[in-house]
Design a protein around this motif. Structure first.
Motif, short mmCIF file in Angstrom:
data_model
loop_
_atom_site.label_atom_id
_atom_site.label_comp_id
_atom_site.label_asym_id
_atom_site.label_seq_id
_atom_site.Cartn_x
_atom_site.Cartn_y
_atom_site.Cartn_z
N LEU A 13 0.84 -1.19 0.00
CA LEU A 13 0.00 0.00 0.00
C LEU A 13 0.88 1.24 0.00
CD1 LEU A 13 -2.70 -1.12 2.60
CD2 LEU A 13 -2.75 -1.35 0.11
N ASN A 14 1.28 1.67 -1.21
CA ASN A 14 2.19 2.82 -1.31
C ASN A 14 1.99 3.55 -2.63
OD1 ASN A 14 4.26 4.61 -0.51
ND2 ASN A 14 5.77 3.43 -1.66
N PHE A 63 -7.31 -4.90 -6.21
CA PHE A 63 -6.80 -6.28 -6.14
C PHE A 63 -5.79 -6.42 -5.01
CE2 PHE A 63 -3.38 -4.47 -8.65
CZ PHE A 63 -2.27 -5.20 -8.28
N GLU A 64 -5.09 -5.33 -4.67
CA GLU A 64 -4.14 -5.38 -3.57
C GLU A 64 -4.88 -5.47 -2.24
OE1 GLU A 64 -0.48 -2.90 -5.60
OE2 GLU A 64 -2.10 -1.81 -4.62
N GLN A 65 -6.00 -4.77 -2.12
CA GLN A 65 -6.80 -4.88 -0.92
C GLN A 65 -7.27 -6.31 -0.72
OE1 GLN A 65 -9.65 -1.88 -2.15
NE2 GLN A 65 -8.99 -0.52 -0.51
N GLU A 66 -7.68 -6.96 -1.81
CA GLU A 66 -8.19 -8.33 -1.73
C GLU A 66 -7.10 -9.28 -1.24
OE1 GLU A 66 -11.20 -11.10 -4.38
OE2 GLU A 66 -10.27 -9.33 -5.25
N ILE A 67 -5.87 -9.05 -1.68
CA ILE A 67 -4.75 -9.88 -1.26
C ILE A 67 -4.56 -9.81 0.26
CG2 ILE A 67 -2.21 -10.03 -1.33
CD1 ILE A 67 -2.39 -9.23 -4.28
N LEU A 68 -4.84 -8.66 0.84
CA LEU A 68 -4.57 -8.45 2.25
C LEU A 68 -5.63 -9.03 3.18
CD1 LEU A 68 -3.32 -4.75 2.16
CD2 LEU A 68 -1.96 -6.85 2.08
N LEU A 69 -6.78 -9.35 2.65
CA LEU A 69 -7.89 -9.76 3.50
C LEU A 69 -7.56 -11.00 4.34
CD1 LEU A 69 -11.01 -9.16 1.23
CD2 LEU A 69 -10.14 -7.75 3.07
N ARG A 70 -6.93 -11.97 3.74
CA ARG A 70 -6.60 -13.19 4.49
C ARG A 70 -5.61 -12.89 5.60
NH1 ARG A 70 -5.00 -18.39 1.09
NH2 ARG A 70 -7.12 -17.96 0.37
N ASP A 71 -4.63 -12.05 5.31
CA ASP A 71 -3.64 -11.70 6.33
C ASP A 71 -4.28 -10.92 7.47
OD1 ASP A 71 -0.66 -11.60 6.98
OD2 ASP A 71 -1.20 -9.47 7.08
N LEU A 72 -5.18 -10.02 7.15
CA LEU A 72 -5.89 -9.27 8.20
C LEU A 72 -6.71 -10.20 9.08
CD1 LEU A 72 -7.01 -6.24 6.02
CD2 LEU A 72 -5.57 -6.07 8.05
N ALA A 73 -7.40 -11.15 8.44
CA ALA A 73 -8.25 -12.07 9.19
C ALA A 73 -7.44 -12.99 10.09
CB ALA A 73 -9.09 -12.91 8.23
N ALA A 74 -6.15 -13.19 9.77
CA ALA A 74 -5.31 -14.09 10.55
C ALA A 74 -4.86 -13.51 11.89
CB ALA A 74 -4.08 -14.50 9.73
N GLY A 75 -5.20 -12.25 12.14
CA GLY A 75 -4.82 -11.69 13.43
C GLY A 75 -4.68 -10.19 13.47
N LYS A 76 -4.28 -9.59 12.36
CA LYS A 76 -4.05 -8.14 12.36
C LYS A 76 -5.34 -7.36 12.56
CE LYS A 76 0.23 -7.70 9.67
NZ LYS A 76 0.43 -9.06 9.15
N ALA A 77 -6.45 -7.83 12.00
CA ALA A 77 -7.71 -7.10 12.13
C ALA A 77 -8.09 -6.91 13.59
CB ALA A 77 -8.83 -7.82 11.39
N LYS A 78 -7.95 -7.97 14.39
CA LYS A 78 -8.27 -7.89 15.81
C LYS A 78 -7.38 -6.89 16.52
CE LYS A 78 -8.72 -10.83 19.93
NZ LYS A 78 -8.58 -12.22 20.45
N GLU A 79 -6.09 -6.89 16.18
CA GLU A 79 -5.15 -5.96 16.79
C GLU A 79 -5.49 -4.51 16.41
OE1 GLU A 79 -2.32 -6.34 18.81
OE2 GLU A 79 -3.04 -8.37 19.19
N ILE A 80 -5.83 -4.30 15.14
CA ILE A 80 -6.16 -2.95 14.67
C ILE A 80 -7.42 -2.43 15.35
CG2 ILE A 80 -6.92 -1.64 12.65
CD1 ILE A 80 -5.03 -3.44 10.98
N ILE A 81 -8.45 -3.26 15.42
CA ILE A 81 -9.70 -2.85 16.06
C ILE A 81 -9.45 -2.47 17.51
CG2 ILE A 81 -11.96 -3.66 16.82
CD1 ILE A 81 -12.03 -5.38 14.24
N ALA A 82 -8.66 -3.27 18.22
CA ALA A 82 -8.35 -2.97 19.62
C ALA A 82 -7.61 -1.65 19.75
CB ALA A 82 -7.54 -4.11 20.22
N GLY A 96 -6.34 2.20 2.36
CA GLY A 96 -6.21 1.93 3.79
C GLY A 96 -7.40 2.45 4.57
N TYR A 97 -7.94 3.57 4.15
CA TYR A 97 -9.16 4.14 4.72
C TYR A 97 -10.33 3.18 4.52
CZ TYR A 97 -13.12 7.58 4.47
OH TYR A 97 -14.31 8.25 4.60
N GLN A 98 -10.52 2.72 3.29
CA GLN A 98 -11.62 1.81 2.98
C GLN A 98 -11.53 0.52 3.78
OE1 GLN A 98 -11.18 1.36 -1.24
NE2 GLN A 98 -12.04 3.37 -1.72
N MET A 99 -10.31 0.01 3.96
CA MET A 99 -10.11 -1.26 4.67
C MET A 99 -10.52 -1.19 6.13
SD MET A 99 -6.53 -2.56 3.00
CE MET A 99 -6.08 -3.24 4.58
#
Length: 245
Positions: A13-14, A63-82, A96-99
């Motif tokens: 994301l750059n 398509f780059e956002q779609e690639i990241l979904l599995r990685d986010l679901a593996a643990g990063k999403a929970k950390e970000i929400i917290a 990054g805003y949309q995600m």
């Protein structure tokens, strides 16, 4: 004083030099004698959000956002929400805003479910919203004029409890319909502004840095003034150009 910054997915994301936001934050802290460390965290790398004061998420293509979904679901999403709920400071740009929202639905009906840290959603359109633009942040976000560059086909709509970062003066912003731009929730600053955003908007940059410092140290922080002649010249040039449209 010290701030620890986490740059999420810097290799993916750059778009449009979004990394310049990291460079600007680090430089403006260093020029005031405030230590800053930056760690990068990408796919497959564990995220311990409790270690950081500021999180930066840049822009990417669909398509780059779609690639990241599995990685986010593996643990990063929970950390970000917290981290969001603990009022850590975030700067999120475009993709990054949309995600950070609930979902992105493409113009042909395909839905990508995102992490839901913010109550907002995005709907794709066939026509892109692109060009230099300008908005004024709300009083809660400093009440300053911001110039930037937008390039997105997604139309973002804010839900309950999420305020806009600002009101559009020139350009499209969130959706080209309600004159809002970006989102502000707790200490999250989200926007469509590429360009990159912070080098030519030093007032906003300092507002974000002060937000992080005050959250960390629990007291009002007065940042020493810097010589922003070059930055303000760049800002005024674009503001004048957009004001004449």
């Amino acid at each position: 004083m010290e701030l620890k910054i986490c740059h999420l997915y810097p290799d993916i994301l750059n778009l449009y030099g979004d990394r310049g936001n990291i460079i600007t934050m680090r430089r403006r802290l260093a020029d005031r004698g405030i230590a800053a460390t930056v760690d990068e965290c990408s796919i497959g790398e564990a995220l311990d959000a409790s270690q950081y004061d500021i999180f930066f998420i840049g822009g990417g293509q669909d398509f780059e956002q779609e690639i990241l979904l599995r990685d986010l679901a593996a643990g990063k999403a929970k950390e970000i929400i917290a981290a969001v709920e603990e009022e850590k400071t975030f700067l999120a740009i475009c993709g990054g805003y949309q995600m950070l929202g609930q979902y992105y639905k493409t113009w042909d009906g395909h839905q990508l479910d995102f992490i839901g840290a913010l109550d907002l959603h995005t709907v794709g359109a066939k026509e892109r919203m692109i060009g230099n633009y300008m908005f004024r942040t709300t009083d809660e976000s400093g009440g300053t004029m911001v110039v930037g560059f937008e390039n997105h086909s997604g139309k973002t709509y804010l839900g309950d409890g999420v305020a806009p970062l600002g009101q559009m003066i020139e350009g499209y912003g969130n959706n080209g319909e309600d004159q809002t731009e970006g989102a502000r929730y707790k200490n999250v600053f989200a926007t469509y502004s590429h360009g990159s955003l912070l080098p030519k908007n030093p007032v906003l940059c300092d507002f974000i840095l002060r937000t992080a410092l005050e959250r960390k140290y629990g007291a009002p922080i007065a940042l020493a003034p810097l010589d922003d002649t070059l930055e303000q010249n760049a800002h005024r040039y674009m503001e004048n150009r957009l004001s004449k449209k």
